[in-house]
Design an enzyme around this catalytic site. Structure first.
Site, PDB file in Angstrom:
ATOM      1  N   GLU A 112      48.992   3.081  12.776  1.00 21.74           N
ATOM      2  CA  GLU A 112      50.292   3.242  12.120  1.00 21.74           C
ATOM      3  C   GLU A 112      50.847   4.654  12.326  1.00 21.74           C
ATOM      4  O   GLU A 112      52.043   4.844  12.518  1.00 21.74           O
ATOM      5  CB  GLU A 112      50.162   2.959  10.618  1.00 21.74           C
ATOM      6  CG  GLU A 112      49.688   1.546  10.292  1.00 21.74           C
ATOM      7  CD  GLU A 112      48.183   1.451  10.114  1.00 21.74           C
ATOM      8  OE1 GLU A 112      47.743   0.698   9.226  1.00 21.74           O
ATOM      9  OE2 GLU A 112      47.433   2.131  10.861  1.00 21.74           O
ATOM     10  N   ASP A 139      11.102  -3.396  34.751  1.00 21.47           N
ATOM     11  CA  ASP A 139      12.316  -3.033  35.503  1.00 21.47           C
ATOM     12  C   ASP A 139      12.675  -1.550  35.442  1.00 21.47           C
ATOM     13  O   ASP A 139      13.469  -1.083  36.255  1.00 21.47           O
ATOM     14  CB  ASP A 139      13.518  -3.834  34.991  1.00 21.47           C
ATOM     15  CG  ASP A 139      13.365  -5.330  35.193  1.00 21.47           C
ATOM     16  OD1 ASP A 139      12.532  -5.725  36.037  1.00 21.47           O
ATOM     17  OD2 ASP A 139      14.061  -6.102  34.511  1.00 21.47           O
TER      18      ASP A 139
END
Length: 352
Positions: free
Chosen positions: A53, A211
């Protein structure tokens, strides 16, 4: 589409510009209309900075028009002092007579108080325009405040024959570990885009050991997510990427032998049937509103079996492994599907 809906749709479009940068605040967009024309608009860009706003009002060149204008905002204007002043006071001070709100803010310090304050000041307040769309916009913020947990996104890629990883024929040193890609580069870049949008990313111990992932968003511009790692007995050594202290990482562990530092935080939990709910208590305490569960298969399946997830994003590549780690099993039909070159992406949702 009504006039109110037209301008509220624009509010939602503006708000989405803040995805990934406003945490812990919600996504909010605002439009100011005078005599059928947009004279100002804005969105909340970052926590601690002006709200939507404020940015909308500041963008209006002729402030005298505000006394005859309508301000649209996707979420109820705040009525409390936080890092910035209340937006309700700004609307009242600028004598904007009409306020159109998409949905009520569930945050305890607002929760209808903003609307009440505006009505008591004599404003014409309309509530509930594109309410479902405005709720969907802030599904992360709403889940956090209403369910006291993060919004949970499951994500994995599986081969055409249903595996998320091939069977490893021989051990590989952690510093030489490299991912075996199932999807194409475009799908992988989309995943990195998602990482910039969500506040955190979570993996289990085996995903790190197998990984050695960085869990960052290097293939897309934006913030890196907070890393969350389940590491029951402290198997993950200092040599893995998740312990490089480059950014905030939370380790959930049974071990009490670790000392937290600024970017490496240890939280204790018992790894039993209550681990999933215990983890969410920890993440809620750390004010994490959204998290991607990125693996491995056992961790993902635990969330599915506990029915503790909101959304699942599943890639199916053209690669075949014939043997390896089986992909998680999820029931129900996808709500959406997309082709990304030769990859297929299926979206599942676990809420209405």
């Amino acid at each position: 589409m009504t006039t109110h809906e037209f301008y509220m749709k624009r509010c939602i479009e503006l708000a989405k510009n803040g995805l990934g940068t406003t945490y812990p605040n919600p996504l909010v967009g605002s439009v100011i209309v005078h005599d059928g024309k947009i004279i100002g608009e804005g969105w909340h860009k970052k926590a601690g900075e002006p709200h939507a706003e404020v940015n909308a009002v500041n963008s209006v060149k002729d402030k005298s028009l505000l006394k005859e204008a309508t301000i649209y905002v996707s979420l109820e204007p705040c009525s409390h002092f936080g890092k910035t002043p209340p937006c309700c006071d700004l609307i009242i001070a600028n004598e904007i007579p009409n306020v159109v709100v998409g949905t009520v803010d569930p945050f305890a310090k607002v929760a209808g108080n903003g609307i009440k304050k505006l009505i008591e000041s004599g404003k014409n307040v309309t509530i509930g325009i594109l309410e479902d769309e405005c709720n969907e916009l802030n599904k992360r913020f709403f889940t956090f405040h209403q369910k006291q947990r993060p919004y949970i996104i499951l994500k994995w890629a599986e081969s055409a024959d249903g595996f998320i990883a091939p069977k490893m024929l021989k051990p590989v040193q952690h510093d030489k570990l490299k991912p075996i890609w199932i999807t194409n580069p475009y799908s992988r870049q989309l995943v990195h885009k998602w990482r910039t949008e969500e506040q955190a990313i979570l993996v289990g111990t085996n995903t790190v050991l197998d990984d050695n992932p960085k869990l960052d968003s290097r293939d897309f511009s934006g913030n890196n997510p907070i890393r969350i790692v389940l590491d029951k007995s402290g198997k993950i050594s200092e040599n893995y990427h998740v312990k490089n202290n480059s950014r905030k990482t939370i380790f959930i562990t049974e071990s009490e032998n670790f000392i937290s530092t600024e970017n490496c935080i240890y939280e204790n939990a018992i790894f039993d049937i209550h681990l999933i709910s215990s983890s969410w208590d920890i993440l809620y305490k750390n004010e994490i509103q959204s998290v991607i569960i990125d693996g491995g298969s056992k961790t993902l399946q635990s969330f599915i079996d506990a029915n503790l997830w909101d959304e699942a994003r599943v890639f199916i590549g053209q690669t075949t492994f014939q043997n390896g780690t089986t992909a998680p099993i999820i029931s129900g039909n996808p709500v959406a599907g997309f082709d990304i070159m030769n990859d297929e992406l299926k979206i599942f949702k676990n809420y209405d």
